[in-house]
Design an enzyme around this catalytic site. Structure first.
Site, PDB file in Angstrom:
ATOM      1  N   GLU A  86      -5.047  28.273  11.159  1.00  0.00           N
ATOM      2  CA  GLU A  86      -3.791  28.773  11.714  1.00  0.00           C
ATOM      3  C   GLU A  86      -2.619  28.629  10.744  1.00  0.00           C
ATOM      4  O   GLU A  86      -1.660  29.393  10.829  1.00  0.00           O
ATOM      5  CB  GLU A  86      -3.475  28.066  13.030  1.00  0.00           C
ATOM      6  N   PHE A 113      -7.183  18.997  28.112  1.00  0.00           N
ATOM      7  CA  PHE A 113      -7.880  19.311  26.859  1.00  0.00           C
ATOM      8  C   PHE A 113      -7.072  20.329  26.053  1.00  0.00           C
ATOM      9  O   PHE A 113      -6.633  21.348  26.585  1.00  0.00           O
ATOM     10  CB  PHE A 113      -9.265  19.865  27.160  1.00  0.00           C
ATOM     11  N   GLN A 114      -6.859  20.029  24.801  1.00  0.00           N
ATOM     12  CA  GLN A 114      -6.095  20.869  23.866  1.00  0.00           C
ATOM     13  C   GLN A 114      -4.689  21.162  24.370  1.00  0.00           C
ATOM     14  O   GLN A 114      -4.139  22.241  24.145  1.00  0.00           O
ATOM     15  CB  GLN A 114      -6.853  22.166  23.551  1.00  0.00           C
TER      16      GLN A 114
END
Length: 581
Positions: A70, A132-133
């Site tokens: 990214e 999560f994340q």
């Protein structure tokens, strides 16, 4: 106040055809980017929280570039924006996907580059529960964005997207992040909404475009009275499209011109009025001229510390005019005598009729004497290629017409010094943040934005290694960038400081590099290794003639220093000239 800012008024009842009603957030996002904002290219990487958007992008008419990291997506968007003047678009997932864009956002923020990062986020009900994340991306990115926004309600989405584009591209441009929870992008809009940006944001589009007439007149009067004026031109002149009027101002007033790192190309360096770049590694002529000037005319520059050196001794004899669209930049670092708050191009256009021609014979005699005595120079005293020679050869064979990107370090400064910059948006580099690893992905973005141009990443071995995974992206999409690595097996600029100020204690700066040409071949890209300086012209020719992507590993002299150099804490007139002495 908070309620007024977040309320979403309904669309007028006269709307006959549904614009947003009945569509998912992901569909609204996609249609707005393509149809309303003309987005042709996106960069990014998918993940769970952003999957509704990527599913909508499955058959997008836009070109989507799947990066391998990214950070590469963000720098690609940045390079695309600098090369084209259009906003660069980056789409990533939540958590680490979004946090990997922080370095590109900070790079764009300091250099005033319009990129927009759309990041996925966990569902609104899960926010704050360590899902999560999950990451507080708006909190993390707040210091390094012009604006960011967490969309908690699908009814806000159309307006927020329009606001994101307006803010990124208006006034002093900059990066924007929009955080998109998964339930917002997968949800369906149940009624029409107004997508008009809020009034306090909408007014940004026109604020400070035209400078106050009295400020313009006062600036022109000071220029006309001066004996030793200097134009000091920064990246804002390129952003505003002011290059042509800057040249008219220099011609009409007979004024020499120096540029910042980000201003390279705003003034044709083949013009005899060009003094080249100023600052820590700028030309001796530019630095001496600034110190002796009686009128310094700053256009779209921010008086960065690498430009000014010791502030106490910067331009000590000069009255200072500062033309800038951002009023917060004026007198932020250096007190100015005449502020001109407005767009650089329109401000200079208003000033031009008031400017008088002056011969300034004594001033030009002094400047030309400095030019003759202190040219950019290096000694051909090594069995290895000198990096300056490689860049000179690239300049010669491209006739100074290529788009150049760089990483950060010695190679960046040599490129600034030994390539001759002639047109705006030709030099693409990380200025304010000094981001190593920027050169390769920004070259990809610039090449995609300028498909008919030669784009060359002049990179250092250490910078290149930070984002080299993007070779896979280059190979997959056959992006025809030319990668020129000036390889000295060191973190060159840090080594230079260790040579000069740390008694040659090379703490963690020597590097064992791979065979870069074979590495390129492993990714499916042509690679060449050049160890013989006699082969440099031939190899540069091969690099330029190759139709697809190519990497050339030039092994260069590892003990070469960048001069001139203004040591930390010294004034511009206290340069170490090196081989110029």
């Amino acid at each position: 106040m908070a309620t007024a800012q977040t309320s979403v008024p309904s669309a007028p009842a006269t709307d006959s055809k549904p614009k947003y009603k009945g569509k998912t957030g992901a569909k609204i996002f996609h249609e707005m980017l393509i149809q309303q904002h003309g987005v042709e290219v996106m960069f990014g990487y998918p993940g769970g929280a952003i999957l509704p958007v990527f599913d909508e992008l499955y058959k997008t008419p836009a070109k989507f570039i799947l990066n391998r990291h990214e950070q590469g997506s963000g720098h690609c968007a940045d390079g695309y924006a600098r090369a084209t003047g259009k906003p660069g678009i980056c789409v990533v997932t939540s958590g680490p996907g979004a946090t990997n864009t922080i370095t590109p956002l900070a790079t764009a923020q300091l250099d005033s580059v319009p990129i927009i990062v759309f990041s996925g986020q966990v569902a609104t009900k899960a926010i704050g529960n360590d899902a999560f994340q999950e990451a507080d991306v708006t909190g993390i990115s707040r210091p390094c964005t012009k604006w960011n926004y967490l969309v908690k309600d699908i009814h806000e989405l159309p307006r927020v997207i329009n606001e994101a584009f307006l803010i990124a591209t208006s006034g002093r441009p900059g990066p924007v992040l929009v955080d998109l929870p998964k339930d917002v992008t997968s949800g369906v809009l149940d009624r029409e909404v107004d997508d008009t940006p809020r009034p306090h944001i909408l007014k940004r589009k026109h604020t400070y475009l035209a400078a106050h007439a009295k400020q313009v007149a006062d600036a022109a009067e000071l220029i006309n009275r001066s004996e030793r004026p200097i134009l000091y031109v920064g990246g804002g002149a390129i952003i505003s499209g002011a290059s042509a009027v800057v040249r008219k101002l220099a011609d009409k007033g007979n004024i020499p011109c120096t540029t910042t790192l980000l201003g390279l190309g705003a003034f044709d360096e083949m013009d005899p009025k060009a003094l080249y770049m100023l600052g820590m590694h700028g030309s001796a002529t530019a630095n001496y001229s600034v110190q002796e000037s009686d009128c310094l005319i700053s256009i779209g520059a921010r008086f960065d510390d690498r430009v000014t050196g010791n502030l106490a001794t910067f331009a000590p004899k000069a009255k200072i005019i500062h033309i800038d669209i951002d009023p917060s930049s004026i007198s932020k670092t250096v007190d100015v005598d005449i502020p001109v708050v407005g767009d650089a191009r329109t401000s200079i256009e208003a000033m031009l009729p008031l400017i008088e021609h002056r011969d300034r014979n004594a001033w030009w005699a002094q400047i030309n004497a400095w030019k003759k005595k202190y040219p950019f120079h290096y000694l051909d005293d090594s069995k290895n290629s000198k990096p300056q020679f490689v860049i000179e050869e690239i300049n010669r064979q491209t006739n100074g017409e290529a788009t150049i990107t760089t990483g950060v370090g010695q190679h960046q400064m040599w490129a600034d010094q030994f390539y001759r910059w002639r047109t705006p948006r030709q030099m693409i580099t990380s200025g304010g943040l000094g981001t190593m690893g920027y050169g390769l992905p920004s070259a990809m973005g610039a090449q995609i934005g300028s498909p008919g141009k030669i784009v060359i990443d002049i990179d250092g071995d250490a910078s290149f290694l930070m984002t080299m995974c993007e070779l896979a992206t280059i190979a997959e999409y056959d992006i025809p960038v030319k990668i020129c690595i000036l390889n000295n097996d060191f973190q060159g600029m840090v080594k230079q400081w260790q040579d000069l100020f740390y008694d040659r204690r090379y703490s963690q700066t020597k590097m064992k590099n791979p065979n870069f040409s074979k590495l390129a071949e492993a990714f499916g890209i042509r690679g060449i290794r050049c160890d013989d300086k006699a082969e440099v012209p031939k190899v540069v020719g091969e690099m330029l003639a190759h139709k697809g992507p190519i990497l050339v590993d030039f092994y260069v002299e590892p003990n070469e220093h960048v001069y001139p150099m203004v040591p930390s804490g010294k004034g511009l007139h206290e340069m170490e000239l090196g081989t110029l002495a």
